[in-house]
Design an enzyme around this catalytic site. Structure first.
Site, short mmCIF file in Angstrom:
data_model
loop_
_atom_site.label_atom_id
_atom_site.label_comp_id
_atom_site.label_asym_id
_atom_site.label_seq_id
_atom_site.Cartn_x
_atom_site.Cartn_y
_atom_site.Cartn_z
N ASP A 29 0.97 -1.19 0.01
CA ASP A 29 0.08 -0.03 -0.07
C ASP A 29 0.97 1.16 0.10
O ASP A 29 0.50 2.28 0.57
CB ASP A 29 -1.02 -0.06 1.38
CG ASP A 29 -1.94 -1.21 1.27
OD1 ASP A 29 -2.26 -1.60 0.26
OD2 ASP A 29 -1.78 -1.85 2.47
N HIS B 213 -4.35 -1.92 -6.29
CA HIS B 213 -3.51 -0.51 -6.84
C HIS B 213 -4.76 0.28 -7.03
O HIS B 213 -5.64 0.08 -8.00
CB HIS B 213 -2.78 -0.86 -8.13
CG HIS B 213 -1.61 -1.73 -7.83
ND1 HIS B 213 -0.70 -1.54 -6.77
CD2 HIS B 213 -1.02 -2.51 -8.51
CE1 HIS B 213 0.32 -2.27 -6.87
NE2 HIS B 213 0.12 -3.07 -7.82
P1 GDP Z 1 -0.27 0.33 -3.84
O1 GDP Z 1 -0.99 -0.83 -3.53
O2 GDP Z 1 1.12 0.29 -3.32
O3 GDP Z 1 -0.64 0.84 -5.25
O4 GDP Z 1 -1.19 1.32 -3.07
P2 GDP Z 1 -2.65 1.65 -2.89
O5 GDP Z 1 -3.39 1.81 -4.37
O6 GDP Z 1 -3.23 1.24 -1.77
O7 GDP Z 1 -2.30 3.27 -2.64
C1 GDP Z 1 -2.34 4.18 -2.49
C2 GDP Z 1 -3.54 5.13 -2.04
O8 GDP Z 1 -3.07 6.25 -1.82
C3 GDP Z 1 -4.53 5.31 -3.26
O9 GDP Z 1 -5.71 5.80 -2.86
C4 GDP Z 1 -3.82 6.31 -4.16
O10 GDP Z 1 -4.73 7.07 -4.90
C5 GDP Z 1 -3.36 7.42 -3.04
N1 GDP Z 1 -2.11 8.24 -3.59
C6 GDP Z 1 -0.98 7.61 -4.11
N2 GDP Z 1 0.10 8.48 -3.97
C7 GDP Z 1 -0.56 9.56 -3.42
C8 GDP Z 1 0.27 10.85 -2.92
O11 GDP Z 1 1.31 11.48 -3.28
N3 GDP Z 1 -0.71 11.76 -2.29
C9 GDP Z 1 -2.04 11.21 -1.92
N4 GDP Z 1 -2.65 11.98 -1.09
N5 GDP Z 1 -2.60 10.21 -2.18
C10 GDP Z 1 -1.80 9.16 -2.85
#
Ligand code: GDP
Length: 428
Positions: free
Chosen positions: A13, A41
């Site tokens: 995440d 993701h």
């Molecule tokens: P993954 O499994 O590692 O891709 O992670 P997730 O999809 O669970 O992760 C990230 C969450 O944070 C999602 O809701 C993204 O849209 C959001 N997100 C990712 N990068 C950023 C950021 O730089 N700032 C903010 N505020 N949200 C982010």
């Protein structure tokens, strides 16, 4: 660069999806190499907001070939649904390839997963109940069914008879549940398999040809280093390897080395599910960060446990990923905190260590914090490192020092363009 890998250095995440989405703009092939639909993701782009569980994050780029690799466990029904959802919202899926050697995840795997978590009760692993541990267990027990068997219907039916017999021994003998019906499993497999069979092929060949043609290939890891089956916080881990080194086996990269490993690291820590979490915040600060960061599981909607940045776990994660550079995500979420803390060591039974230990020691560990000034400004529209508030710059530089790798990308919002590029990253 021709071959890059994007992996998590924490507990998953970290925001890998958006980093892959960003780097996939210049990739020819994007490959998932492990796991199944047990994590998600989140990607935000011109088509809208998507939660991908099985499809590689390159699907939004029409010129990219997207590969579901051999190391994956694929729930056919979940994949068919995801394909329908994404293509139903106008995304063309022409370049999809599914490994003929990936393992099929059946409904009885989901059932066995849930039964085992229920049996364990308080001692549960915190599984997503998507069947991941049972399906990988079956693969190792040689009771698995490979995706390519969908192309051999007679063989598949014969094989399924034996596989269902085995699953029923577990369902009835171990858990005292009714058996599953072979005819239903066959019907489920044929129905959802029909949606996918045209994309099935030897994906190692696809990767081999891409290498020969000098194409740029991006491998996309799921979860993070600390959830790796061998090097993570066992047994609170996933049942596949989420390390960059596994992308060669799980993704089918045999002809050349990896050029760059981008470790994705979040500006604070989150953990979903069970297991030790040294910097966990169970107070209003934790709640604030959870809300600002929208820290709820992409696969299950569960609230994530939130804590300060753990430099001990992150440095270990960076090392076992062999990360050559770091993409730091969600720095904007810390805006407004009067001070920010970094766990620089663990105190365990009176002694201090900066090494990441096994669970028995981790459970006893207390964080040793360095406290730094926070920043108030909204940084989501900042695009140059020098334009960040001084306190945010100092925080990033301190993290860089602690994990001993350059932080080349910093994301300050969920959108594709909300990114500070410090030095040219692989593929970017
Ligand atoms: P993954 O499994 O590692 O891709 O992670 P997730 O999809 O669970 O992760 C990230 C969450 O944070 C999602 O809701 C993204 O849209 C959001 N997100 C990712 N990068 C950023 C950021 O730089 N700032 C903010 N505020 N949200 C982010």
């Amino acid at each position: 660069m021709p071959v890059s890998v994007v992996v998590g250095v924490n507990w998953g995440d970290e925001g890998k999806g958006r980093i892959v989405d960003y780097l996939a703009q210049s990739a020819d092939v994007v490959v998932r190499f492990q796991g199944g639909n047990n994590a998600g993701h989140t990607v935000v782009n011109q088509y809208g907001r998507f939660r991908l569980h099985l499809l590689p994050s390159g699907v939004f780029n029409p010129s990219v070939t997207n590969v579901l690799g051999t190391g994956m466990a694929v729930d056919l029904e979940a994949l068919a649904q995801e394909i329908d959802e994404v293509s139903g919202r106008g995304v063309p899926l022409g370049g999809l390839k599914v490994s003929d050697r990936a393992t099929i995840l059946f409904p009885f795997h989901r059932e066995l997963d849930a039964l085992e978590e229920d049996r364990l009760g308080e001692r549960r692993y915190g599984s997503t109940r998507r069947g991941i541990a049972p399906v990988y267990g079956d693969r190792y027990l040689k009771k698995g069914v490979q995706m390519g068997e969908l192309l051999y219907p007679d063989y598949l039916r014969r094989h399924l008879a034996g596989v269902v017999e085995w699953a029923n021994l577990l369902l009835t003998g171990v858990y005292g549940r009714p058996p599953c019906e072979l005819a239903e499993v066959v019907e489920w497999t044929e129905r959802h398999g029909a949606r996918i069979r045209d994309w099935i092929c030897d994906t190692s060949q696809v990767i081999g040809e891409a290498v020969q043609e000098g194409k740029s290939i991006l491998f996309e890891g799921q979860l993070g280093a600390l959830r790796d089956l061998h090097y993570g916080t066992y047994p609170f881990v996933t049942s596949s390897s989420c390390l960059a080194s596994f992308c060669r086996v799980g993704g089918g990269l045999f002809e050349r080395p990896i050029d760059s490993v981008v470790g994705v690291m979040k500006a604070y820590s989150t953990v979903i599910g069970e297991g030790p979490f040294v910097t966990e915040l169970k107070d209003a600060t934790g709640d604030r960060i959870r809300e600002r960061g929208a820290e709820y599981g992409a696969a299950t909607g569960r609230p994530r446990r939130v804590g300060w940045f753990d430099a001990v776990g992150s440095r270990y994660g960076v090392r076992i990923q062999g990360a050559s550079e770091i993409a730091l995500t969600k720095l904007d979420v810390l805006s407004g905190e009067p001070e920010v803390k970094i766990c620089v060591a663990y105190r365990i039974e009176g002694g201090e260590t900066d090494r990441f230990p096994l669970n028995p020691a981790l459970e006893a560990a207390e964080p040793v914090y360095q406290t730094m000034p926070g920043w108030k400004e909204d940084i989501s529209s900042v695009r140059r490192f020098e334009d960040l508030p001084q306190a945010a710059q100092r925080y990033v530089l301190r993290l860089e020092e602690l994990v001993e790798r350059p932080i080349t990308l910093i994301s300050v919002g969920p959108e594709r363009e909300s990114m500070i590029v410090r030095r040219r990253a692989a593929g970017g």
